[in-house]
Design an enzyme around this catalytic site. Structure first.
Site, PDB file in Angstrom:
ATOM      1  N   TYR A  59       0.847  -1.187   0.000  1.00  0.00           N
ATOM      2  CA  TYR A  59       0.000   0.000   0.000  1.00  0.00           C
ATOM      3  C   TYR A  59       0.888   1.245   0.000  1.00  0.00           C
ATOM      4  CZ  TYR A  59      -3.760  -3.166   1.572  1.00  0.00           C
ATOM      5  OH  TYR A  59      -4.662  -4.194   1.691  1.00  0.00           O
ATOM      6  N   SER A  60       0.738   2.050  -1.016  1.00  0.00           N
ATOM      7  CA  SER A  60       1.595   3.236  -1.212  1.00  0.00           C
ATOM      8  C   SER A  60       3.071   2.854  -1.212  1.00  0.00           C
ATOM      9  CB  SER A  60       1.336   4.304  -0.143  1.00  0.00           C
ATOM     10  OG  SER A  60       0.053   4.860  -0.270  1.00  0.00           O
TER      11      SER A  60
END
Length: 333
Positions: A59-60
């Site tokens: 995530y990111s």
């Protein structure tokens, strides 16, 4: 806040988990909130008694873990927090980074160390495989996870989405070898996608594995009436407009019949559709803590309010009646 044991483990988590994919870097996805914008969500969740926060290394591309770790260290009580993250999806960008993804021993061990650094914690409470890896012997994956538990870097292990036979095989191998065993399954489960009720959920109920479903509101589709163009991306939010995954998950015309049923029950109760859909999921056998994502505080408040909603048997039947079978969605068989 009510707390439940996660599967047959002694770990107790709040009835809602906060999905931290929404917090990290807007450069990764335009709807993601940066650390400053994310802070009020962590404050609100902790004030409500939520102790369970779920993220993943991808995530990111690591920034979500950094933001989650900093905010929880600053705002929360570490001894009471349950911090979960995941490993598998590639953290490298090209063919020259073949060991930056998957569930090999090498990637699991180095991935765990990287997640610990980003989170800024001494141990990960729940370390999950982010799907199964068909290219790696499951014994290799399970032994690496067991070694992390023995080393004190990980406290419990879990899985996320996959075939029930793969989950059953993994549980059996861990039991035979005396290795750490999956205590949780983070699966794709909501009113629009109930295929998990056929095999995975009965398996988890039999084996004492707790369910912590992802996408409990079908990426927002269950929170609003059918749009005029019947396009799941027409939700009026930045995420809906830019989300290319929702159309692949929720692409059957019959899905809108389920949405209409949620709308009718919600109107009868005078409650938001999101609360009805989440209350249904919370009532399902084995469901311990759905993972909810929120990019507006009203969404988070609505999810917390759903904990106080109890549906009748007639309302549940009305919500379930329009469902039609789906192909497998959310993982590769």
């Amino acid at each position: 806040m009510d707390y439940r044991q996660l599967g047959q483990s002694g770990l107790r988590v709040s009835r809602l988990g906060i999905g931290c994919m929404s917090y990290g870097s807007p450069a990764w996805r335009p709807w993601v909130l940066d650390e400053t914008a994310a802070r009020p969500f962590f404050v609100r969740a902790l004030d409500a008694g939520i102790n369970f926060f779920d993220t993943a290394d991808m995530y990111s591309l690591g920034v979500s873990e950094e933001v989650t770790g900093r905010l929880l260290r600053e705002l929360g009580r570490r001894d009471e927090l349950v911090i979960a993250t995941k490993v598998n999806f590639p953290m490298g960008a090209g063919p020259d980074t073949p060991n930056m993804g998957g569930l090999s021993r090498k990637h699991i061990l180095q991935g765990c160390d990287a997640s610990l650094r980003r989170l800024g914690v001494e141990a990960i409470d729940l370390y999950q495989i982010h799907r199964f890896d068909r290219d790696v012997p499951v014994d290799e994956t399970l032994e690496a996870l067991h070694d992390l538990v023995r080393a004190g870097k990980v406290r419990y292990i879990g899985a996320s989405s996959g075939s029930a036979w793969r989950m059953a095989r993994a549980l059996s191998i861990s039991e035979r070898r005396g290795w750490a065993r999956f205590i949780s399954m983070q699966n794709h489960y909501n009113l629009l996608y109930r295929e998990e009720e056929r095999e995975m959920i009965p398996l988890c109920l039999d084996q004492g594995v707790g369910l912590i479903p992802w996408s409990p509101l079908a990426r927002g589709v269950l929170t609003r009436p059918r749009p005029s163009d019947a396009d799941v991306r027409s939700g009026g939010t930045a995420r809906a407009a830019s989300d290319d995954y929702s159309p692949r998950l929720y692409d059957q015309p019959s899905d809108w019949d389920v949405v209409a049923a949620v709308e009718r029950v919600a109107a009868g109760r005078g409650l938001p559709m999101a609360q009805i859909a989440l209350a249904w999921l919370l009532s399902r056998p084995g469901v311990v803590a759905p993972i909810v994502g929120a990019t507006t505080l009203s969404h988070l408040d609505s999810a917390i309010a759903a904990l106080s909603v109890t549906l009748t048997a007639e309302e549940c039947a009305a919500l379930e009646a329009p469902y039609q079978p789906h192909p497998v969605k959310g993982f590769t068989v």
